[in-house]
Design a protein around this motif. Structure first.
Motif, PDB file in Angstrom:
ATOM      1  N   PHE A 132      82.744  15.339 183.339  1.00 16.12           N
ATOM      2  CA  PHE A 132      83.718  14.250 183.230  1.00 16.12           C
ATOM      3  C   PHE A 132      84.537  14.394 181.953  1.00 16.12           C
ATOM      4  O   PHE A 132      85.749  14.216 181.958  1.00 16.12           O
ATOM      5  N   TYR A 133      83.888  14.754 180.856  1.00 16.71           N
ATOM      6  CA  TYR A 133      84.610  14.997 179.604  1.00 16.71           C
ATOM      7  C   TYR A 133      85.562  16.185 179.775  1.00 16.71           C
ATOM      8  O   TYR A 133      86.697  16.142 179.296  1.00 16.71           O
ATOM      9  N   ASP A 134      85.097  17.234 180.466  1.00 19.94           N
ATOM     10  CA  ASP A 134      85.964  18.382 180.769  1.00 19.94           C
ATOM     11  C   ASP A 134      87.213  17.916 181.517  1.00 19.94           C
ATOM     12  O   ASP A 134      88.325  18.350 181.219  1.00 19.94           O
ATOM     13  N   HIS A 135      87.006  17.052 182.499  1.00 16.87           N
ATOM     14  CA  HIS A 135      88.088  16.536 183.339  1.00 16.87           C
ATOM     15  C   HIS A 135      89.164  15.851 182.479  1.00 16.87           C
ATOM     16  O   HIS A 135      90.353  16.131 182.637  1.00 16.87           O
ATOM     17  N   ILE A 136      88.753  14.996 181.574  1.00 14.53           N
ATOM     18  CA  ILE A 136      89.703  14.276 180.718  1.00 14.53           C
ATOM     19  C   ILE A 136      90.335  15.229 179.710  1.00 14.53           C
ATOM     20  O   ILE A 136      91.559  15.239 179.528  1.00 14.53           O
ATOM     21  N   TYR A 137      89.511  16.034 179.060  1.00 10.61           N
ATOM     22  CA  TYR A 137      90.021  16.980 178.061  1.00 10.61           C
ATOM     23  C   TYR A 137      91.019  17.956 178.692  1.00 10.61           C
ATOM     24  O   TYR A 137      92.100  18.197 178.148  1.00 10.61           O
ATOM     25  N   ASP A 138      90.669  18.488 179.864  1.00  6.57           N
ATOM     26  CA  ASP A 138      91.572  19.414 180.560  1.00  6.57           C
ATOM     27  C   ASP A 138      92.890  18.731 180.915  1.00  6.57           C
ATOM     28  O   ASP A 138      93.954  19.348 180.850  1.00  6.57           O
ATOM     29  N   HIS A 139      92.827  17.462 181.280  1.00  8.71           N
ATOM     30  CA  HIS A 139      94.042  16.721 181.605  1.00  8.71           C
ATOM     31  C   HIS A 139      94.972  16.635 180.389  1.00  8.71           C
ATOM     32  O   HIS A 139      96.180  16.851 180.511  1.00  8.71           O
ATOM     33  N   VAL A 140      94.398  16.360 179.225  1.00  4.97           N
ATOM     34  CA  VAL A 140      95.187  16.274 177.994  1.00  4.97           C
ATOM     35  C   VAL A 140      95.759  17.649 177.639  1.00  4.97           C
ATOM     36  O   VAL A 140      96.960  17.784 177.375  1.00  4.97           O
TER      37      VAL A 140
END
Length: 176
Positions: A132-140
């Protein structure tokens, strides 16, 4: 039972579910703020804040005001939004990522405004939160990559939904 008593009973049940929904989203947001900051690994530990989902914001935790519904009183039963301010420089530049959360059946969906859905269970600690953190970080990261590509191609200047920037000038003075 009168119609009014029946109405009151139904609304009480509705409000109990709205409170449960708010509590789940609030718990997710708090866990996300702490966990995402640790995941990003800022050198000073200051990298994610809970902010309102829209409008002007400062790089501070807003508590109850970070959510699209109030913590008390009559609350709508539906998706709840909040903002995550992510520090994007060694200085004091912050970017807001707007999150929308809702329960669909037995699944809890966290959606990044302008991004993809992510299914999870609450509390977040019951999951492996790193994807989930990957998902948000990748989005940024992807947002910045897209802006760089647009600039280099000569097609830039548009803003994406869900991203706003803030600069904490008072913090700049302290760091100088």
């Amino acid at each position: 039972m009168s119609r009014f008593e029946d109405l009151i009973k139904k609304v009480d049940h509705y409000q109990a579910l709205a409170a449960e929904n708010y509590d789940r989203v609030r718990r997710l947001a708090e866990e996300l703020r702490e966990g995402l900051c640790a995941y990003i690994g800022s050198y000073d530990g200051v990298c994610v804040r809970l902010v309102p989902p829209a409008g002007a914001f400062e790089a501070k935790d807003y508590g109850d005001k970070a959510f699209s519904v109030p913590p008390k009183g009559f609350r709508p039963l539906g998706p709840i939004m909040f903002g995550l301010a992510v520090r994007v420089s060694k200085g004091t530049d912050w970017m807001r990522v707007t999150m929308e959360c809702q329960k669909i059946g037995d699944t809890f969906i966290a959606r990044i405004a302008g991004g993809a859905d992510y299914e999870l269970s609450i509390p977040l600690k019951d999951n492996d939160p790193e994807p989930f953190y990957d998902h948000i970080y990748d989005h940024v990261i992807d947002w910045f990559g897209t802006q760089i590509e647009r600039y280099e191609a000569g097609d830039y200047g548009r803003r994406e939904i869900g991203f706003d920037f803030s600069r904490d000038d008072a913090r700049d003075e302290v760091m100088a």
